[in-house]
Design an enzyme around this catalytic site. Structure first.
Site, mmCIF file in Angstrom:
data_model
loop_
_atom_site.group_PDB
_atom_site.id
_atom_site.type_symbol
_atom_site.label_atom_id
_atom_site.label_comp_id
_atom_site.label_asym_id
_atom_site.label_seq_id
_atom_site.Cartn_x
_atom_site.Cartn_y
_atom_site.Cartn_z
ATOM 1 N N SER A 43 41.775 49.778 37.130
ATOM 2 C CA SER A 43 42.882 49.477 36.228
ATOM 3 C C SER A 43 42.619 50.002 34.815
ATOM 4 O O SER A 43 41.470 50.146 34.385
ATOM 5 C CB SER A 43 43.123 47.966 36.170
ATOM 6 O OG SER A 43 42.082 47.326 35.445
ATOM 7 N N LYS A 54 28.699 50.800 42.784
ATOM 8 C CA LYS A 54 29.120 49.401 42.795
ATOM 9 C C LYS A 54 30.539 49.321 43.343
ATOM 10 O O LYS A 54 31.509 49.553 42.626
ATOM 11 C CB LYS A 54 29.071 48.781 41.395
ATOM 12 C CG LYS A 54 29.202 47.252 41.446
ATOM 13 C CD LYS A 54 29.868 46.662 40.221
ATOM 14 C CE LYS A 54 31.363 46.652 40.283
ATOM 15 N NZ LYS A 54 31.948 45.672 41.230
ATOM 16 N N CYS A 98 47.045 54.579 43.235
ATOM 17 C CA CYS A 98 47.234 54.774 41.789
ATOM 18 C C CYS A 98 48.200 55.913 41.479
ATOM 19 O O CYS A 98 48.946 55.853 40.499
ATOM 20 C CB CYS A 98 45.890 55.019 41.112
ATOM 21 S SG CYS A 98 44.885 56.284 41.919
ATOM 22 N N GLU A 132 52.355 48.907 36.123
ATOM 23 C CA GLU A 132 51.865 49.229 37.470
ATOM 24 C C GLU A 132 51.853 47.963 38.324
ATOM 25 O O GLU A 132 51.166 46.999 38.005
ATOM 26 C CB GLU A 132 50.467 49.833 37.396
ATOM 27 C CG GLU A 132 49.953 50.301 38.739
ATOM 28 C CD GLU A 132 48.592 50.946 38.659
ATOM 29 O OE1 GLU A 132 48.381 51.985 39.308
ATOM 30 O OE2 GLU A 132 47.713 50.401 37.951
ATOM 31 N N GLU A 136 39.516 57.081 35.929
ATOM 32 C CA GLU A 136 40.741 57.345 36.688
ATOM 33 C C GLU A 136 41.438 56.009 36.826
ATOM 34 O O GLU A 136 40.972 55.125 37.551
ATOM 35 C CB GLU A 136 40.407 57.965 38.051
ATOM 36 C CG GLU A 136 41.602 58.601 38.713
ATOM 37 C CD GLU A 136 42.336 57.647 39.629
ATOM 38 O OE1 GLU A 136 43.370 57.096 39.161
ATOM 39 O OE2 GLU A 136 41.899 57.442 40.754
#
Length: 488
Positions: A236, A181, A290, A391, A257
């Site tokens: 996220s 997906k 990331c 972040e 992750e």
């Protein structure tokens, strides 16, 4: 500036979504429609899950390692053969500049596939642990590794091919079946995975690709459905927590992750200190990575020197970004208007917190209708500021002074995240610091710590489990112990 329409790939067939429903694929460079993507319904997702379940339960895919290796290699070869198409998709759909598209976006993914295939022979599918006398008799012990089952692979928009490959290739090699997906923003990079799977001859149901305008619907179904054995998610931290909650009722295995706020530590004995500091600029793919180090830690004793070096670096870079056709350009727009507003919001937060804006911070409407913001740098930052802790996922660097090595380690570890990092200095000293940083991938003096044959993943709220490398294949394996009594 147009891409072909994206189709679903379910049970070995490329097809439209139920009812022919589609949604607009918006290009980050222009803010305009660059194609149409199939907009899957819940019924489409259900069909994909059922197909993956059948392919795992009713075929020899999970046990025929020779067949898997042959077909995955064919799949890999087709990815390489379509490199130019993949680059074009990354440019138009993910907003990648050419210099970034040919590096991390596409070649990183293709080389990563090779790296994982190199690790495949190292998997210990069956281990003989010998005979042990227990309870008065001998037992022959064997440990087997078997595929987990049906995998829901949920991927992000920043480096879509890289993450798609990092989940699909190891899962297929392990003997699992997959429902991929992709993020709503990057459907074409998911759809081509299905197209090439069909061309490579993967059996029906082994890989399925679902695209949807709804960011949550398909993911909610995958994470809750008992027919799905495991979820592999990159994205996220907030969504990762939701996935863990959703999978709790069926005790799904999860690989996560997640976010990062990695540190770039420059020691006072770093070779060519000013140039090293300049190399910390957050500009590659507009900082949408990331593991990208976005906190620059410099010694107080050389702080002013570092600030002057950054002033020069940002001034020199001012005209070098946002060019669609420039081969050396590595920074384009952000992925979407929503992300642009998020990053600009953090620029405003940094100003309000009292950090000094050294460079950038402006939305650049003069570059077109796309989602452009300048490379941005804040200095005089404290590590407890939001811009140092949260972040941002954009081209924003924050600069923090430290007293000594222990203070640098303390600041680097003072974060809910622990994904990546970089340390520059004399090798012995930098390596000692790297070993003290609580993060999953550390670079010393520019060494490459993220490749297809190395495990990648995070500490703390940067996630759990490892992707890529031998560990990335083993993430999709169960371990079974068999004890056989020795008779006679």
């Amino acid at each position: 500036m147009q891409l072909p329409d994206s189709l679903l790939y379910i049970d070995g067939k490329l097809r439209p979504a139920q009812g022919g429903k589609t949604y607009d694929n918006i290009g980050p460079w222009t803010g305009e429609v660059i194609g149409q993507a199939a907009d899957a319904s819940a019924a489409d997702v259900d069909e994909a899950i059922a197909a993956a379940r059948r392919a795992f339960d009713d075929t020899d895919w999970s046990t025929n390692r020779e067949l898997r290796l042959k077909l995955v290699k064919q799949y890999r070869d087709l990815l390489f053969a379509n490199r130019d198409r993949l680059v074009q998709i990354a440019r138009l759909e993910a907003g990648s500049a050419i210099g970034a598209a040919f590096r991390a976006q596409i070649d990183g993914a293709l080389n990563g596939a090779d790296g994982v295939l190199d690790c495949f022979p190292k998997v210990k599918w069956e281990e003989d642990l010998g005979v042990r006398n227990e309870m008065g008799f001998d037992t022959k012990r064997t440990v087997l590794r078997e595929p987990v089952g049906v995998i829901g692979a949920i991927t992000p928009w920043n480096v879509p091919l890289y993450v798609n490959v990092g989940k699909v290739i190891p899962a297929l090699l392990a003997g699992c079946t997959v429902i991929l997906k992709p993020a709503p923003d990057t459907p074409a990079m998911g759809a081509i995975m299905g197209e090439l799977a069909l061309e490579a001859g993967l059996p029906p149901g082994v890989l399925n690709v679902i695209t949807s305008s709804d960011p949550a619907m398909a993911g909610e179904m995958l994470t809750k459905d008992p027919r799905v054995d495991s979820i592999s998610f990159t994205g996220s931290t907030g969504v990762g927590k939701k996935i863990m909650q959703n999978g709790a009722d069926t005790l799904k295995r999860v690989f996560l992750e997640l976010g990062g706020k990695s540190a770039f530590i420059v020691l006072d004995d770093a070779a060519n200190f000013p140039m090293t500091v300049m190399g910390s600029m957050v500009v590659f793919h507009a900082g949408q990575g990331c593991a990208y180090p976005t906190r620059l830690l410099v010694p107080k004793s050389r702080y002013e020197e570092a600030v002057k070096a950054l002033e020069m670096a940002y001034a020199g870079f001012a005209s070098k970004w946002g060019h669609f056709d420039e081969p050396t350009c590595i920074m384009g727009p952000l992925i979407s208007k929503r992300q642009l507003e998020r990053v600009k919001g953090y620029v405003d937060i940094g100003k309000a917190e009292g950090a000094r804006l050294l460079a950038g911070g402006n939305v650049r409407t003069d570059k077109g209708k796309g989602f452009f913001i300048e490379p941005t740098c804040f200095v005089d930052v404290r590590n407890d500021m939001r811009i140092a802790q949260e972040e941002i996922f954009g081209p924003v660097l924050v600069v923090i002074p430290y007293e000594n090595d222990d203070d640098a380690v303390r600041i680097a570890n003072d974060s809910i995240y622990g994904l990546g990092g970089a340390i520059f200095g004399s090798e012995e000293r930098a390596t000692k610091i790297a070993k003290r940083i609580r993060a999953g991938a550390l670079s010393v003096n520019g060494g490459v710590s993220i490749t297809g044959d190395l495990p990648f993943g995070g500490y703390k709220q940067s996630g759990m489990g490892r992707e890529w490398g031998l560990e990335g294949i083993e993430e999709f394996l169960e371990v079974k112990a068999i004890g056989t009594r020795v008779m006679g």
